[in-house]
Every structure is written in structure tokens, then in C-alpha cells.
Design a protein around this motif. Structure first.
Motif, PDB file in Angstrom:
ATOM      1  N   PRO A  53      -4.420 -11.410  -3.218  1.00 31.53           N
ATOM      2  CA  PRO A  53      -3.126 -11.916  -2.744  1.00 31.53           C
ATOM      3  C   PRO A  53      -2.435 -10.937  -1.789  1.00 31.53           C
ATOM      4  O   PRO A  53      -1.418 -11.273  -1.172  1.00 31.53           O
ATOM      5  N   ILE A  54      -2.976  -9.723  -1.657  1.00 30.70           N
ATOM      6  CA  ILE A  54      -2.332  -8.721  -0.796  1.00 30.70           C
ATOM      7  C   ILE A  54      -2.620  -9.041   0.667  1.00 30.70           C
ATOM      8  O   ILE A  54      -3.772  -9.256   1.052  1.00 30.70           O
ATOM      9  N   ALA A  55      -1.537  -9.081   1.457  1.00 29.90           N
ATOM     10  CA  ALA A  55      -1.671  -9.323   2.898  1.00 29.90           C
ATOM     11  C   ALA A  55      -1.208  -8.070   3.633  1.00 29.90           C
ATOM     12  O   ALA A  55      -0.031  -7.727   3.573  1.00 29.90           O
ATOM     13  N   PRO A  56      -2.112  -7.371   4.328  1.00 32.79           N
ATOM     14  CA  PRO A  56      -1.669  -6.194   5.071  1.00 32.79           C
ATOM     15  C   PRO A  56      -0.975  -6.616   6.366  1.00 32.79           C
ATOM     16  O   PRO A  56      -1.359  -7.627   6.967  1.00 32.79           O
ATOM     17  N   THR A  57       0.043  -5.860   6.771  1.00 34.15           N
ATOM     18  CA  THR A  57       0.691  -6.135   8.058  1.00 34.15           C
ATOM     19  C   THR A  57       0.046  -5.299   9.162  1.00 34.15           C
ATOM     20  O   THR A  57       0.492  -5.334  10.300  1.00 34.15           O
ATOM     21  N   VAL A  58      -0.970  -4.508   8.802  1.00 37.19           N
ATOM     22  CA  VAL A  58      -1.730  -3.740   9.795  1.00 37.19           C
ATOM     23  C   VAL A  58      -3.133  -4.352   9.879  1.00 37.19           C
ATOM     24  O   VAL A  58      -3.562  -5.056   8.961  1.00 37.19           O
ATOM     25  N   VAL A  59      -3.819  -4.067  10.983  1.00 41.26           N
ATOM     26  CA  VAL A  59      -5.212  -4.496  11.132  1.00 41.26           C
ATOM     27  C   VAL A  59      -6.070  -3.239  11.085  1.00 41.26           C
ATOM     28  O   VAL A  59      -5.937  -2.360  11.946  1.00 41.26           O
ATOM     29  N   PHE A  60      -6.915  -3.133  10.054  1.00 41.05           N
ATOM     30  CA  PHE A  60      -7.628  -1.871   9.832  1.00 41.05           C
ATOM     31  C   PHE A  60      -8.643  -1.565  10.940  1.00 41.05           C
ATOM     32  O   PHE A  60      -9.024  -0.431  11.122  1.00 41.05           O
ATOM     33  N   SER A  61      -9.049  -2.601  11.691  1.00 46.82           N
ATOM     34  CA  SER A  61     -10.049  -2.377  12.745  1.00 46.82           C
ATOM     35  C   SER A  61      -9.418  -2.140  14.119  1.00 46.82           C
ATOM     36  O   SER A  61     -10.134  -1.932  15.088  1.00 46.82           O
ATOM     37  N   SER A  62      -8.080  -2.183  14.202  1.00 45.11           N
ATOM     38  CA  SER A  62      -7.424  -2.029  15.519  1.00 45.11           C
ATOM     39  C   SER A  62      -7.262  -0.566  15.894  1.00 45.11           C
ATOM     40  O   SER A  62      -6.995   0.279  15.042  1.00 45.11           O
ATOM     41  N   VAL A  69      -4.576   5.051  11.588  1.00 39.08           N
ATOM     42  CA  VAL A  69      -4.707   5.706  12.889  1.00 39.08           C
ATOM     43  C   VAL A  69      -6.184   5.647  13.255  1.00 39.08           C
ATOM     44  O   VAL A  69      -7.032   6.172  12.517  1.00 39.08           O
ATOM     45  N   ARG A  70      -6.486   4.973  14.357  1.00 35.19           N
ATOM     46  CA  ARG A  70      -7.896   4.769  14.729  1.00 35.19           C
ATOM     47  C   ARG A  70      -8.098   5.068  16.206  1.00 35.19           C
ATOM     48  O   ARG A  70      -7.316   4.641  17.046  1.00 35.19           O
ATOM     49  N   ASN A  71      -9.130   5.803  16.492  1.00 38.42           N
ATOM     50  CA  ASN A  71      -9.443   6.140  17.883  1.00 38.42           C
ATOM     51  C   ASN A  71     -10.913   6.521  17.984  1.00 38.42           C
ATOM     52  O   ASN A  71     -11.404   7.308  17.179  1.00 38.42           O
ATOM     53  N   GLY A  72     -11.609   5.960  18.973  1.00 39.66           N
ATOM     54  CA  GLY A  72     -13.001   6.330  19.211  1.00 39.66           C
ATOM     55  C   GLY A  72     -13.909   5.939  18.057  1.00 39.66           C
ATOM     56  O   GLY A  72     -13.522   5.197  17.155  1.00 39.66           O
ATOM     57  N   GLU A  73     -15.134   6.429  18.123  1.00 37.67           N
ATOM     58  CA  GLU A  73     -16.125   6.133  17.086  1.00 37.67           C
ATOM     59  C   GLU A  73     -16.242   7.332  16.150  1.00 37.67           C
ATOM     60  O   GLU A  73     -16.432   8.459  16.620  1.00 37.67           O
ATOM     61  N   GLY A  74     -16.140   7.124  14.874  1.00 34.90           N
ATOM     62  CA  GLY A  74     -16.260   8.231  13.927  1.00 34.90           C
ATOM     63  C   GLY A  74     -16.075   7.739  12.521  1.00 34.90           C
ATOM     64  O   GLY A  74     -15.885   6.535  12.286  1.00 34.90           O
ATOM     65  N   PRO A  75     -16.115   8.647  11.570  1.00 41.24           N
ATOM     66  CA  PRO A  75     -15.994   8.250  10.167  1.00 41.24           C
ATOM     67  C   PRO A  75     -14.580   7.787   9.801  1.00 41.24           C
ATOM     68  O   PRO A  75     -13.628   8.001  10.552  1.00 41.24           O
ATOM     69  N   THR A  76     -14.484   7.174   8.639  1.00 36.46           N
ATOM     70  CA  THR A  76     -13.190   6.703   8.123  1.00 36.46           C
ATOM     71  C   THR A  76     -12.823   7.496   6.873  1.00 36.46           C
ATOM     72  O   THR A  76     -13.620   7.603   5.939  1.00 36.46           O
ATOM     73  N   ALA A  77     -11.612   8.067   6.902  1.00 36.89           N
ATOM     74  CA  ALA A  77     -11.070   8.763   5.729  1.00 36.89           C
ATOM     75  C   ALA A  77      -9.989   7.894   5.108  1.00 36.89           C
ATOM     76  O   ALA A  77      -9.105   7.393   5.812  1.00 36.89           O
ATOM     77  N   LEU A  78     -10.071   7.706   3.801  1.00 40.54           N
ATOM     78  CA  LEU A  78      -9.042   6.979   3.045  1.00 40.54           C
ATOM     79  C   LEU A  78      -8.279   8.009   2.207  1.00 40.54           C
ATOM     80  O   LEU A  78      -8.867   8.662   1.340  1.00 40.54           O
ATOM     81  N   LEU A  79      -6.998   8.189   2.527  1.00 41.08           N
ATOM     82  CA  LEU A  79      -6.181   9.248   1.915  1.00 41.08           C
ATOM     83  C   LEU A  79      -5.104   8.602   1.050  1.00 41.08           C
ATOM     84  O   LEU A  79      -4.325   7.782   1.548  1.00 41.08           O
ATOM     85  N   THR A  80      -5.058   8.995  -0.218  1.00 36.75           N
ATOM     86  CA  THR A  80      -4.099   8.369  -1.130  1.00 36.75           C
ATOM     87  C   THR A  80      -3.341   9.399  -1.963  1.00 36.75           C
ATOM     88  O   THR A  80      -3.886  10.415  -2.378  1.00 36.75           O
ATOM     89  N   GLY A  81      -2.073   9.082  -2.215  1.00 34.75           N
ATOM     90  CA  GLY A  81      -1.252   9.818  -3.175  1.00 34.75           C
ATOM     91  C   GLY A  81      -0.607   8.793  -4.085  1.00 34.75           C
ATOM     92  O   GLY A  81      -0.803   7.585  -3.919  1.00 34.75           O
TER      93      GLY A  81
END
Ligand code: ZN
Length: 334
Positions: A10-19, A48-60
Motif C-alpha cells: 500500500p506504500i506509494a513513494p513520491t520519488v522515483v527510485f530509477s530517476s 540521489v542518483r547519477n551515472g552508473e554505479g552501485p546502490t547504497a541503502l542507508l537507514t536510521g
């Protein structure tokens, strides 16, 4: 139980993770309640996405009363520039957002402990719905996962970054490389009392590089513990190749939690007297704390003894203790 396919979150993000670029938004979770019929839980997220590279998921804020992670991540979210990133950084400063808003370990809505709620459920409680979103939508995007913890209101820790021993030794080695890169004053091979339902376990079972921390506690922070968190997250992003620049190499003391003898639990409640502080060395049989009965004078305190040689890595924080509380955690130098 009927075996039916999982429904959509049911969660709708207001961001696009691939943009590409920087997006600040929310993961919006509908939450109908007395004071807001068609209301939502709005969980802040930055991508924050730019160029080709790995994805870090940072949580607190996996637990709502632990603050080094949220401070470091709110700070990073406002300051990280897309042009400095190669790959993707997903920042969720307060994973269990309702718990974070109420300053409690668990959610005030359903008493859900996020770190015991995985894999979650799209049709479960609010906490289970958030866990499910991480399990099925965010973790699969990630190459490296950094989840900040501290002791919260009831524990205090030596500041350490940690990973777990894993069946896949390549995954384990990579995780410990990131622990080293984080550069906390202590680095831990961590043993869990109860690994079922943890975010850690969910990420590790997906084959992700997963690192976590315990950076202090007592339901607050210090200038030093926040500095460790900020330096650590920058170092992890550099070690992943997402941020340019050298990892700031910092001295760290490696610790290990070999088995369940690390933990001491209160067998009675009362007034808590610590006999050693964090970082102190104790020998097997040494008294680590006394617990005085509250009802009368003249009664002998209960003595809590170390079950092994080690250094005090964590301790009970409040002045009073309840039966069953964790009194201390010992670790050994590795
Ligand atoms: Zn925690």
C-alpha cells in the motif's frame, strides 16, 4: 493457511527510485484513524542518483529512540550533491517513522518493533507494511545496506560498526571490509540474541553486503557519537565507489562476541549499580553489577557476574532495572 500471492504494497513513494538527480520526498503509507480518516504516515526519503554505479541503502530510526543514524542521514540528505555521486544513494533517516516521532523503540500505533517484523506483510500492521516495503521493494535495489543503531533509552554501547558471521564467506568478507572502512573506534563481529525477523537477516539472506552500528545510547547522542556516524557513512560511500575520494583510515579495535556467555540478564529487579564502565576489562567470575532490592534497607544486593573474560561492550542504561533486562554484554578482542 491459504497460499495466495502477496498483494502489492500500500506504500506509494513520491520519488522515483530509477530517476537521475536529487529527489526529496516520502514513502506514503495510508493510515486511516480517528484524527485523519484518509490520513497517511509520511516516511521521509531522499534518492540521489547519477551515472552508473552501485546502490547504497542507508537507514536510521529502525528503532525510534536511537539518534546518531537519523542525525547523520538527515544531514547527508540535505548536503549530498548528485554530481558527487556515481550510482545511487537511498536515504531513509527514520525507518520506523511513527516510533521515531514518538521517541520510542517500537511504534506507538501497533507496538511493532521494526527489527523483529521482517519480512513484514502488505496487509499487516503499519510496522509490518513498512517492513514489507523494505523487503520487496527497497532491499532488492541495494548492493550495500547500512543500518544505524544505538542503544536507545535502555542500553548504552561502546561505539562500534558491525557485521555478522555468514555462511557465505565471500559475502562475510565483503561486509567486514565495509565495517573496517566505516572506521568506528570499535569494530564487531556481532552475535544476535534473536535474529528472526531482523532487517539484518532479511538483507543478508538476499546476499546483500550489510553493515550495522551501535554508536552509544541512553536515548540521546554526543558530539563524538554523531561525528563517528557522519564520518562512517561517508567512508562507506567512498569504499563502495559511490563517492569520490579516499576512505579516511581510522584506528579501530576489533571485537568478537563468541557465544551466548557474552550476555548477562537480571534475575531480579531493583536499583542498578554498575561496577565497571564501557570498555573496562573483566575476568570470568568478576562482579559486573549489583541490583539492590527496592523494598527495604539491610537486604543484600543481587550480584551479576561475568560468565567470561572480556571488555564491557554494552550495559543497561536506566538507574532501575527490571527482571529479565540485559545487564551487560561482553566482547573479546579478536
Ligand atoms: Zn536499534
Amino acid at each position: 493457511m491459504l497460499d495466495r500471492p502477496l498483494r502489492q504494497s500500500p506504500i506509494a513513494p513520491t520519488v522515483v527510485f530509477s530517476s537521475k538527480g536529487t529527489q526529496h520526498g516520502f514513502m506514503r503509507l495510508p493510515f486511516s484513524r480517528d484524527d485523519s480518516a484518509w490520513g497517511s504516515v509520511m516516511i521521509p526519503v531522499t534518492v540521489v542518483r547519477n551515472g552508473e554505479g552501485p546502490t547504497a541503502l542507508l537507514t536510521g530510526g529502525n528503532h525510534g529512540d536511537e539518534y546518531e543514524g537519523p542525525i547523520a542521514l538527515f544531514d547527508l540528505a540535505r548536503s549530498l550533491k548528485a554530481e558527487d555521486v556515481t550510482g545511487t544513494v537511498i536515504i531513509v533517516p527514520a525507518m520506523n517513522y511513527p516510533a521515531f516521532l514518538s521517541g520510542t523503540r517500537t511504534s506507538p500505533i501497533d507496538r511493532g518493533n521494526m527489527n523483529r517484523s521482517f519480512p513484514g506483510a502488505p496487509d499487516g500492521t503499519v510496522t509490518q507494511k513498512i517492513a514489507d516495503y523494505f523487503q520487496r521493494y527497497l532491499l532488492p535495489l541495494a548492493d550495500i545496506v547500512l543500518d544505524f543503531h544505538s542503544g536507545g533509552k535502555t542500553l548504552d554501547f561502546l561505539p562500534y560498526c558491525a557485521a555478522h558471521r555468514l555462511p557465505d564467506k565471500k559475502q562475510e568478507r565483503k561486509s567486514f571490509e565495509f565495517v573496517q572502512a566505516f572506521g568506528a573506534p570499535y569494530s564487531m563481529a556481532m552475535l544476535e540474541i534473536d535474529a528472526v525477523g531482523m532487517y539484518d537477516t532479511a538483507a543478508e539472506e538476499m546476499g546483500k553486503v550489510f553493515v550495522t552500528t551501535e554508536l552509544g545510547g541512553g536515548g540521546t547522542t554526543t558530539a563524538k557519537s554523531v561525528r563517528i556516524a557522519k564520518t562512517g557513512v561517508a567512508n562507506v560511500l567512498k569504499a563502495a565507489g559511490i563517492l569520490k575520494g579516499e576512505v579516511q583510515a581510522l584506528p579501530t579495535i576489533w571485537l568478537d562476541m563468541p557465544d551466548g556467555d557474552c550476555f548477562s540478564f537480571a534475575e531480579d529487579g531493583g536499583l542498578f549499580e554498575p561496577l565497571h564502565d564501557l570498555g573496562d576489562r573483566v575476568a570470568k567470575g568478576d562482579a559486573v553489577a549489583r541490583i539492590y532490592p527496592l523494598g527495604r534497607t539491610g537486604a543484600e544486593p543481587l550480584v551479576v557476574s561475568a560468565k567470561m573474560d572480556g571488555v564491557i561492550a554494552a550495559r543497561h542504561f536506566p538507574g532501575l532495572v527490571n527482571v529479565g533486562d540485559c545487564i551487560s554484554v561482553l566482547a573479546v578482542r579478536s
